[in-house]
Motif scaffolding. Structure first.
Motif, PDB file in Angstrom:
ATOM      1  N   GLY A 102     104.416  54.126  24.115  1.00 29.24           N
ATOM      2  CA  GLY A 102     105.381  54.378  25.188  1.00 29.24           C
ATOM      3  C   GLY A 102     106.787  54.033  24.782  1.00 29.24           C
TER       4      GLY A 102
ATOM      5  N   GLU B 134      99.441  54.203  30.416  1.00 28.50           N
ATOM      6  CA  GLU B 134      98.783  53.016  29.896  1.00 28.50           C
ATOM      7  C   GLU B 134      99.228  51.768  30.648  1.00 28.50           C
ATOM      8  N   MET B 135     100.504  51.725  30.985  1.00 31.10           N
ATOM      9  CA  MET B 135     101.033  50.555  31.688  1.00 31.10           C
ATOM     10  C   MET B 135     100.324  50.331  33.002  1.00 31.10           C
TER      11      MET B 135
ATOM     12  N   ARG C  26     105.036  47.273  25.092  1.00 33.20           N
ATOM     13  CA  ARG C  26     103.779  46.690  24.656  1.00 33.20           C
ATOM     14  C   ARG C  26     102.677  47.737  24.544  1.00 33.20           C
ATOM     15  N   THR C  27     102.861  48.898  25.157  1.00 32.30           N
ATOM     16  CA  THR C  27     101.853  49.952  25.025  1.00 32.30           C
ATOM     17  C   THR C  27     101.956  50.531  23.618  1.00 32.30           C
ATOM     18  N   ARG C  28     100.957  51.315  23.272  1.00 32.41           N
ATOM     19  CA  ARG C  28     100.915  51.784  21.894  1.00 32.41           C
ATOM     20  C   ARG C  28     102.138  52.615  21.515  1.00 32.41           C
TER      21      ARG C  28
ATOM     22  N   ARG D 108     106.782  45.764  29.289  1.00 32.58           N
ATOM     23  CA  ARG D 108     105.410  46.261  29.318  1.00 32.58           C
ATOM     24  C   ARG D 108     105.309  47.626  28.662  1.00 32.58           C
TER      25      ARG D 108
ATOM     26  N   VAL E 132      93.154  48.112  24.096  1.00 36.06           N
ATOM     27  CA  VAL E 132      94.189  47.382  23.367  1.00 36.06           C
ATOM     28  C   VAL E 132      93.605  46.220  22.569  1.00 36.06           C
TER      29      VAL E 132
ATOM     30  N   PRO F 123      95.336  50.065  32.716  1.00 42.10           N
ATOM     31  CA  PRO F 123      94.984  49.409  31.459  1.00 42.10           C
ATOM     32  C   PRO F 123      93.608  49.777  30.943  1.00 42.10           C
TER      33      PRO F 123
ATOM     34  N   SER G 146      93.011  52.382  28.045  1.00 38.48           N
ATOM     35  CA  SER G 146      93.256  52.136  26.633  1.00 38.48           C
ATOM     36  C   SER G 146      92.357  51.036  26.127  1.00 38.48           C
TER      37      SER G 146
ATOM     38  N   GLY H 100     102.671  56.286  27.645  1.00 41.38           N
ATOM     39  CA  GLY H 100     103.000  54.872  27.792  1.00 41.38           C
ATOM     40  C   GLY H 100     102.964  54.441  29.239  1.00 41.38           C
TER      41      GLY H 100
END
Lengths: 279, 295, 303
Positions: C36, C288-289, C32-34, C29, C297, C292, C295, C285
């Motif tokens: 992190g 963001e995790m 998967r963040t921009r 995960r 996404v 949600p 962000s 990051g």
């Protein structure tokens, strides 16, 4: 009550699919739904959590939240035009005047806590232009939803109102653009019993007196029984049964519908206690 | 007549009363001088809407917050005088179930860890017997241990989460459960299942139950006695049949009138009757909204 | 608290069960963040480079053999400094002290601030009032003043530097942990734990703290980047431990030669920037995790 509707449907969904991508898996939230709402009709979509009913409502009003969409297909025709295919400007214009309006579940999240009610209503009534017209229309809208003390309420902030009043303010804001159809997602779930009953009666009055078509999304069969003419039952992204409200409750065709009704009857004592029809 | 498990005498809970410069300030009484008794094996329902003070009352009965004045007693022993061993006994005897099952479970703890914390704390199991105890506990709430023991709360549905919460409460073999709106957050079909679970646990273990609910249908289905709360006070109390069948108080009547029924024919009849009544009397129905606006 | 979009739509979450796959899941995960994942990679890389400095450096940090003030060349990719040391080697060894001070100071700030914040948040009342006032007191004093004061009083050996920096930043940590404990101790699973008689120790450390971790990790990460900057400032002012090279100390030395030998200042400066960037991206990051909505996404469908 339910008569065979004359003329074309106001809102017509055909084979709507909303597939979401969650953690690398595809979730078929809505999987091929057909739905019709005729002018002046109150339609209910009933389902439990995970049935896809909320996703359907938001897809139809193009208000899906920030999730990754794997597929969004099908058509949602409003007065003949496909809502899913139209440009953002056209959609915005629809929202502003004589189109679709949506009311959500938790009024506190959807009202700006830093603005008084009159400012927020004025936002929704911008198309009127003239300040006096806006004030007059604001008061009118509040009265239509049963908030007679409109002058006082307009000067309040959202946190100064009770839950029921907030929800009614949200409905008033949704009525501001003079919509032809109101889509409401669990409009009374967060409210107390007495207030819930009043808001339901308000919605009913708006439906019958203003001929305002409604699409009510809920898990509560009691609300459906009070309010709706036509009911669609949703399970796992699909419609499993569609009928007018009396037929659905008296003679459900589908096993899932029957089980929902059985559960509701287990909880609801159907004898209406003698002193209930007061004061 | 045996001593009631829990009894409350004139309990009051005020909030926001203190002021640095003395004086009572803006004290608000969430609970305003309430008396109640809960007997062994009995189900008492506390009915009220938001702002009625029912959740505050529940927390005082559970010993989680202290009354501003008045006393709650367990089998006659006032809680204010409890010693540490008294608390240990009490904690095994009276357990809560909360409204939102997702938030009543630790999001970072597996099901078996949650249950084993409780079992080990009260020495109801040893390391060796732990697995067997957990299996039995989960079975008693209708869940298969093999499937559920290592799940986290977000991997469970609302109904399953509530079952785990019930299992945790039952782990200490309590005599009384205080359930604060245990069904409100659940889907309708799940509500029926959990209601049945509570009823069967009640009868098989002679459990007392204090059920807090705004839903009169549920209250009617399960309780022996009812008290109705409004703005911190008791406005009506008595056996369920009597209070719901023949209410003496206007507020109780308005709660009954607002009950939704899952039957469109009845709904229509009721509407017609109300329209007729309003038309003939042209009386204004007081709206609780306006009264409660300052909350 | 606003629900995740997938919760709004009642979509099932992932099903990974065991502890190891749960950690892998978290890593997945994060990536998967921009940014992190990039932040984590940066941190891992610079930590590895510093930790294994002897492997990557050509000389020791104290070797003065090479000709002084040489610009970057094949032999000395980052040039040499005024003492004739290979800048690359010094940079790597200096990284050890700068990064270690950063990590340690952040950890110490967490221990002090976290404990104070947790106690204030859980016990409230008089305890909280006293602890919060003490926190406020330290918070209002500017970090630089505290650090300079401590260092001038007690000297600047490694651990004293760590303590000085920790002293400057613990109030922020305390506030964050306090906020978390205030909200979490009202949650029903904590009430249930109290109702079933679990000990206070268990409730604070096993029930509440694990749920406060995401926020705490973010804050510790940011604290580490602040610590590195403060340490660099100390070194730049010539107040760091003279026996150990650090990035700040390199900046100090490079000051005089800014026109002659830009590489003496630019490379340590870049190293500091990269380290701070790494911590900040990692912190973003993690935020963001667990949040949600913060962000955007996926493309929005709003018309």
């Amino acid at each position: 009550m339910s008569l065979s509707p004359a003329g074309p449907p106001l809102l017509s969904a055909r084979d709507v699919k909303v597939h979401l991508r969650v953690h690398r898996r595809i979730v078929k939230a809505v999987d091929g739904v057909d739905l019709d709402v005729y002018p002046g009709q109150c339609v209910g979509i009933v389902g439990e959590s995970g049935s896809g009913k909320s996703t359907l409502g938001r897809a139809m009003t193009r208000l899906l939240p920030n999730v990754e969409i794997a597929e969004l297909s099908g058509s949602v025709r409003f007065c003949g035009d496909d809502v899913l295919a139209m440009s953002s400007e056209t959609m915005r214009a629809l929202r502003r005047h004589r189109g679709l309006s949506m009311v959500f579940q938790d009024p506190l999240s959807y009202l700006n806590p830093t603005l008084r009610i009159d400012r927020q209503l004025a936002e929704a009534l911008r198309h009127l232009g003239d300040r006096r017209a806006v004030q007059q229309k604001s008061a009118e809208l509040l009265q239509q939803v049963g908030l007679d003390d409109s002058a006082r309420i307009l000067r309040l902030y959202p946190h100064e109102l009770s839950g029921g009043m907030r929800q009614r303010v949200l409905i008033a804001m949704a009525l501001a653009p003079d919509p032809q159809i109101l889509v409401a997602d669990e409009p009374t779930t967060a409210l107390d019993a007495t207030v819930q009953y009043q808001v339901i009666q308000t919605l009913r009055r708006l439906n019958k007196e203003r001929n305002l078509a409604m699409l009510i999304i809920t898990h509560d069969l009691g609300m459906v029984a009070e309010l709706c003419d036509q009911v669609y039952v949703m399970q796992g992204g699909k419609i499993v049964e569609a009928a007018d409200v009396f037929t659905l409750f008296d003679a459900p065709q589908n096993a899932y519908t029957a089980s929902l009704l059985a559960a509701a009857r287990r909880l609801h004592q159907t004898k209406v206690l003698g002193s209930a029809a007061t004061p | 007549m045996s001593t009631p498990i829990l009894s409350a005498r004139s309990i009051v809970k005020s909030f926001g009363g203190r002021s640095w410069f003395g004086g009572a300030g803006n004290a608000r009484r969430a609970v305003d001088a309430i008396d109640l008794d809960v007997n062994e094996g009995e189900t008492l329902a506390i009915v009220g809407e938001s702002g009625s003070g029912k959740s505050t009352l529940a927390r005082m009965l559970l010993g989680l917050i202290k009354p501003t004045s008045g006393e709650v007693a367990y089998y006659g022993e006032p809680m204010g005088a409890f010693t540490a061993p008294d608390w240990a006994t009490f904690r095994k005897a009276v357990q809560p179930i909360f409204q939102d099952p997702a938030s009543s479970l630790n999001p970072r703890m597996r099901v078996d860890t949650t249950l084993s914390n409780v079992l080990l704390r009260h020495r109801l199991a040893t390391r060796d017997t732990l697995a067997a105890e957990i299996t039995e506990l989960l079975a008693s709430v209708g869940l298969d241990a093999a499937q559920f023991h290592d799940r986290y709360p977000h991997q469970l549905s609302g109904g399953q989460q509530q079952r785990i919460a019930i299992a945790r409460a039952m782990a200490v073999r309590p005599r009384l459960i205080i359930a604060d709106e245990p069904l409100s957050s659940l889907d309708m079909s799940v509500q029926a299942q959990i209601l049945d679970l509570l009823i069967s646990l009640k009868s098989s273990r002679n459990l007392g139950l204090v059920l807090i609910s705004h839903d009169l249908n549920v209250v009617d289905a399960i309780s022996d006695r009812v008290i109705v709360m409004y703005l911190g006070k008791v406005v009506e109390a008595g056996p369920t049949r009597q209070v719901l069948g023949n209410p003496a108080n206007d507020y109780t009547r308005s709660l009954l009138a607002a009950k939704l029924v899952a039957d469109p024919h009845l709904a229509r009849e009721r509407r017609l009757a109300m329209d007729a009544a309003v038309a003939s009397k042209s009386r204004q129905t007081p709206t609780p909204d306006v009264q409660g606006a300052s909350q | 608290m606003p629900a995740e979009p997938s919760v709004l739509l009642s979509v099932p979450q992932s099903l990974s069960r065991s502890r190891t796959s749960a950690s892998l899941d978290l890593l997945r995960r994060l990536f998967r963040t921009r940014f992190g994942g990039i932040g984590l990679i940066i941190l891992v890389v610079i930590s590895a480079l510093s930790a294994f400095a002897p492997w990557f450096a050509s000389n020791g940090p104290m070797d003065l053999g090479s000709p002084a003030l040489q610009p970057p060349s094949w032999q000395h990719p980052l040039g040499t400094d005024s003492l004739g040391r290979d800048v690359r080697s010094v940079l790597l060894y200096a990284g050890r002290s700068s990064l270690t001070i950063g990590f340690c100071a952040a950890a110490m700030a967490f221990l002090i601030g976290g404990t104070i914040g947790a106690m204030a948040g859980y016990f409230r009342g008089a305890v909280a009032a006293v602890l919060l006032r003490v926190t406020d007191l330290f918070h209002t004093l500017p970090a630089i003043i505290i650090v300079l004061f401590s260092v001038s009083l007690m000297g600047s050996s490694f651990w004293l530097q760590v303590a000085a920096v920790a002293l400057a930043i613990w109030p922020i940590e305390a506030r964050i942990v306090y906020g978390q404990f205030i909200t979490l101790s009202e949650r029903e699973f904590v009430l249930a734990a109290r109702a079933v008689g679990l000990s206070t120790f268990h409730i604070i450390f096993r029930e509440i703290l694990p749920n406060a971790l995401p926020t705490v990790i973010v804050q510790v990460s940011l604290d580490a980047s602040t610590a590195i900057l403060i340490e660099a400032g100390l070194g730049f002012l010539g107040l760091s431990d003279p026996t150990m090279p650090s990035w700040g100390e390199m900046l100090n030395r490079g000051q005089e030669f800014l026109e002659l030998a830009w590489w003496m200042s630019v490379f340590p400066g870049m190293a500091i920037c990269i380290a701070v960037l790494g911590f900040n991206l990692f912190a973003d990051g993690v935020t963001e995790m667990f949040n949600p909505r913060a962000s955007a996404v996926a493309p929005k469908l709003e018309g």
